[in-house]
Design a protein around this motif. Structure first.
Motif: not given
Length: 161
Positions: A1-5, A12-16, A28-32, A44-51
């Motif tokens: 999981m990666l925090f994005v500020g 929109e979520k779809t753009e992200l 998944d991408f959760k926007i607060i 949230v990625f399927n593994n840590s490599e993208p992070v």
């Protein structure tokens, strides 16, 4: 999981999700939402490599194209930034940028205004050398009677959680 500020309200979520798919499979991408402040979220990625790929390729630019109306969000490495405290209320951004140019090439200066206390902000340089030069030259005096509180930036816009 990666925090994005610092997510603009009109994104929109779809753009992200589409943007972060370039780094790996997004689960998944959760926007607060934060009212009048920029939003933040978690991808949230399927593994840590993208992070790891994202963290090593900063700064990250989002939506730097015509189709998305030229919006962009830039993340600079913490090593290129400096916290600056004790900024007088009557000092403007251009004056601070000019002052810090004596140490190196300034890309940006963000000022956070406060009513009852001195302002503070972050100066962004094109590399880490000016940051180190300033830290080793403390105390930094803006005017004869104004000593700036300069510190290494401690947090990042993208943090592995």
């Amino acid at each position: 999981m990666l925090f994005v500020g610092n997510i603009p309200h009109d994104v929109e979520k779809t753009e992200l999700v589409e943007f972060f798919e370039q780094f790996g499979s997004v689960l998944d991408f959760k926007i607060i939402s934060r009212g009048k402040h920029p939003n933040f979220g978690f991808v949230v990625f399927n593994n840590s490599e993208p992070v790891q790929k994202i963290l090593s390729s900063r700064p990250i630019e989002l939506f730097d194209n015509v189709e998305s109306e030229g919006r962009r969000m830039v993340r600079y490495p913490d090593a290129h930034q400096l916290f600056v405290g004790n900024i007088p209320h009557d000092v403007e951004k251009p004056e601070l940028m000019d002052f810090f140019e004596q140490f190196g090439s300034v890309l940006d200066f963000k000022i956070i205004c406060r009513e009852k206390h001195p302002n503070f902000g972050f100066v962004v340089f094109n590399d880490s050398e000016p940051v180190q030069k300033i830290l080793s030259s403390r105390p930094i005096e803006l005017f004869e009677d104004v000593r700036l509180n300069v510190q290494k930036k401690m947090t990042s816009g993208c943090v592995l959680i």
